[in-house]
Design a protein around this motif. Structure first.
Motif, mmCIF file in Angstrom:
data_model
loop_
_atom_site.group_PDB
_atom_site.id
_atom_site.type_symbol
_atom_site.label_atom_id
_atom_site.label_comp_id
_atom_site.label_asym_id
_atom_site.label_seq_id
_atom_site.Cartn_x
_atom_site.Cartn_y
_atom_site.Cartn_z
ATOM 1 N N ARG A 102 0.830 -1.207 0.000
ATOM 2 C CA ARG A 102 0.000 0.000 0.000
ATOM 3 C C ARG A 102 0.860 1.251 0.000
ATOM 4 O O ARG A 102 0.514 2.267 -0.617
ATOM 5 N N ALA A 103 1.980 1.204 0.715
ATOM 6 C CA ALA A 103 2.854 2.377 0.810
ATOM 7 C C ALA A 103 3.404 2.791 -0.549
ATOM 8 O O ALA A 103 3.728 3.972 -0.751
ATOM 9 N N ASP A 104 3.523 1.843 -1.489
ATOM 10 C CA ASP A 104 3.992 2.198 -2.832
ATOM 11 C C ASP A 104 3.028 3.189 -3.480
ATOM 12 O O ASP A 104 3.446 4.179 -4.093
ATOM 13 N N PHE A 105 1.740 2.915 -3.346
ATOM 14 C CA PHE A 105 0.737 3.822 -3.910
ATOM 15 C C PHE A 105 0.661 5.123 -3.118
ATOM 16 O O PHE A 105 0.593 6.208 -3.705
ATOM 17 N N GLU A 106 0.678 5.034 -1.805
ATOM 18 C CA GLU A 106 0.606 6.242 -0.984
ATOM 19 C C GLU A 106 1.750 7.197 -1.311
ATOM 20 O O GLU A 106 1.562 8.413 -1.363
ATOM 21 N N ALA A 107 2.952 6.636 -1.518
ATOM 22 C CA ALA A 107 4.105 7.482 -1.833
ATOM 23 C C ALA A 107 3.934 8.154 -3.189
ATOM 24 O O ALA A 107 4.155 9.369 -3.331
ATOM 25 N N ASP A 108 3.520 7.396 -4.200
ATOM 26 C CA ASP A 108 3.311 7.984 -5.523
ATOM 27 C C ASP A 108 2.211 9.039 -5.485
ATOM 28 O O ASP A 108 2.323 10.102 -6.108
ATOM 29 N N TRP A 109 1.151 8.759 -4.756
ATOM 30 C CA TRP A 109 0.036 9.701 -4.690
ATOM 31 C C TRP A 109 0.397 10.959 -3.904
ATOM 32 O O TRP A 109 -0.278 11.990 -4.029
ATOM 33 N N GLY A 110 1.455 10.897 -3.104
ATOM 34 C CA GLY A 110 1.867 12.052 -2.328
ATOM 35 C C GLY A 110 2.722 13.045 -3.095
ATOM 36 O O GLY A 110 3.067 14.107 -2.568
ATOM 37 N N ARG A 111 3.060 12.728 -4.342
ATOM 38 C CA ARG A 111 3.863 13.658 -5.146
ATOM 39 C C ARG A 111 3.031 14.876 -5.534
ATOM 40 O O ARG A 111 1.859 14.769 -5.851
ATOM 41 N N VAL A 157 11.764 9.819 1.689
ATOM 42 C CA VAL A 157 11.710 10.109 3.131
ATOM 43 C C VAL A 157 10.301 10.350 3.653
ATOM 44 O O VAL A 157 10.063 10.250 4.860
ATOM 45 N N ARG A 158 9.352 10.683 2.772
ATOM 46 C CA ARG A 158 7.963 10.845 3.214
ATOM 47 C C ARG A 158 7.125 9.601 2.944
ATOM 48 O O ARG A 158 5.925 9.582 3.234
ATOM 49 N N ARG A 159 7.731 8.576 2.405
ATOM 50 C CA ARG A 159 7.029 7.322 2.165
ATOM 51 C C ARG A 159 6.593 6.723 3.500
ATOM 52 O O ARG A 159 7.367 6.704 4.453
ATOM 53 N N PRO A 160 5.352 6.230 3.618
ATOM 54 C CA PRO A 160 4.926 5.614 4.877
ATOM 55 C C PRO A 160 5.888 4.506 5.304
ATOM 56 O O PRO A 160 6.279 3.655 4.499
ATOM 57 N N GLY A 161 6.295 4.535 6.577
ATOM 58 C CA GLY A 161 7.206 3.527 7.093
ATOM 59 C C GLY A 161 8.667 3.906 7.028
ATOM 60 O O GLY A 161 9.520 3.187 7.564
ATOM 61 N N MET A 200 11.619 -1.128 3.662
ATOM 62 C CA MET A 200 11.320 -2.374 4.368
ATOM 63 C C MET A 200 9.939 -2.851 3.937
ATOM 64 O O MET A 200 8.926 -2.183 4.191
ATOM 65 N N ALA A 201 9.902 -3.990 3.268
ATOM 66 C CA ALA A 201 8.657 -4.527 2.724
ATOM 67 C C ALA A 201 8.014 -5.483 3.717
ATOM 68 O O ALA A 201 8.650 -6.431 4.180
ATOM 69 N N ASP A 202 6.738 -5.221 4.032
ATOM 70 C CA ASP A 202 5.983 -6.049 4.971
ATOM 71 C C ASP A 202 4.975 -6.913 4.233
ATOM 72 O O ASP A 202 4.556 -6.588 3.116
ATOM 73 N N ASP A 203 4.572 -8.028 4.873
ATOM 74 C CA ASP A 203 3.452 -8.795 4.348
ATOM 75 C C ASP A 203 2.157 -8.244 4.944
ATOM 76 O O ASP A 203 2.160 -7.242 5.670
ATOM 77 N N GLU A 204 1.043 -8.883 4.648
ATOM 78 C CA GLU A 204 -0.256 -8.371 5.085
ATOM 79 C C GLU A 204 -0.413 -8.368 6.603
ATOM 80 O O GLU A 204 -1.208 -7.613 7.150
ATOM 81 N N SER A 205 0.356 -9.215 7.299
ATOM 82 C CA SER A 205 0.277 -9.246 8.761
ATOM 83 C C SER A 205 1.168 -8.204 9.411
ATOM 84 O O SER A 205 1.169 -8.056 10.633
#
Length: 303
Positions: free
Chosen positions: A39-48, A196-200, A224-229
């Motif tokens: 999810r953070a991949d999208f959040e970071a792109d959308w934050g541009r 640096v503003r990417r979630p996590g 740092m890539a997390d799984d769904e848990s």
């Protein structure tokens, strides 16, 4: 958009994060047998600051359920996913045509993106006339693999970056990547949004090498890539760059090994990154014990 009967399309918003992620994750699970996207991949792109939902996104819906989406990233690049059970119904073709039209309205000169080699998406783009631009590889340091430490040349130092370093880090990354990437220079604010503003993000994830004068000449950016848990699965080196006049001294290898070590210290059982045929860097990564786990084909079309 020319969609199958019963389906609708509209731009989405930040509130649709879970729906977009679910479609992208289902596509990756089907195509490569695992989910690397977060999810953070999208959040970071959308934050541009350069990103706008109303002109750069399009979701396809079956009732209230999102079943496919596409979004523009920058000139030459778009992302798209279709749920496996909705494929071969013309949805991918409709989204490709939408992306081309949307890219033209943005003033882009080309559009395209990476797809797993031999996947439905890659075959569709080939059928639509998208030419192969380059090949990309996803590499990993397998869990339990020992990576030998690399010493720096005398006078050089490796450390965590500070906010005062961000402009210099951006300059090193952009100067290096634009040696082979045909695109506009990424604005500093967009760069910060996806780093640096990417979630996590935590400060230790941005690593720099300084020369004897203290000037930043190389950098590695870790995600740092997390799984769904929420369990950490991988320390992913998102970007690696060394200034052109400083290469050939082992700085890139030292940055890589440091990134792997830092990720392991923070709980990642394995490390990974991706590279492509434009960089000529595949052998560098193989020298530090990395192995290819996926091959992707980047196809594009001139507008």
């Amino acid at each position: 958009m020319d969609l199958p009967e019963g389906l609708t399309a509209r731009p989405y918003s930040a509130a649709d994060l879970d729906a977009v992620f679910a479609v992208a994750a289902a596509q990756q699970q089907h195509d490569i047998g695992r989910v690397d996207v977060e999810r953070a991949d999208f959040e970071a792109d959308w934050g541009r600051s350069s990103f706008a939902f109303d002109t750069m996104t399009m979701g396809v819906y079956d009732g209230d359920r999102m079943v496919a989406f596409a979004e523009l990233i920058h000139d030459g690049r778009a992302e798209a996913s279709v749920l496996p059970e909705y494929r071969r119904r013309g949805i991918g073709t409709a989204l490709a045509h939408w992306a081309e039209d949307a890219a033209r309205r943005q003033g882009y000169t080309s559009i395209g993106g990476p797809q797993p080699q031999g996947s439905d998406g890659e075959r569709l783009l080939e059928k639509l006339g998208y030419e192969q631009r380059w090949t990309s590889w996803v590499l990993q340091v397998p869990e339990g693999t020992a990576v030998p430490h690399r010493d720096l040349p005398t006078g050089y130092a490796l450390r965590e970056a500070t906010p005062d370093d961000y402009q210099a880090v951006h300059d090193v990354v952009e100067d290096a990547f634009l040696e082979w990437s045909v695109r506009e220079r990424e604005p500093l604010d967009d760069f910060l949004a996806v780093t640096v503003r990417r979630p996590g993000h935590e400060p230790w994830m941005l690593r720099v090498v300084t020369d004897p004068s203290g000037e930043i000449v190389g950098t590695a950016i870790v995600v740092m890539a997390d799984d769904e848990s929420g369990q950490v699965m991988e320390g992913y080196v998102e970007r690696l760059a060394v200034r052109k006049d400083q290469r050939g001294q082992g700085l890139a290898q030292a940055l890589l090994v440091d990134a792997f070590e830092q990720a392991r210290q923070h709980g990642a059982p394995r490390s990974g990154l991706s590279t492509d045929s434009r960089t000529g860097a595949l052998s560098l990564y193989e020298k530090v014990g990395m192995v290819v786990v996926d091959t992707w084909v980047n196809r594009g079309i001139e507008l």
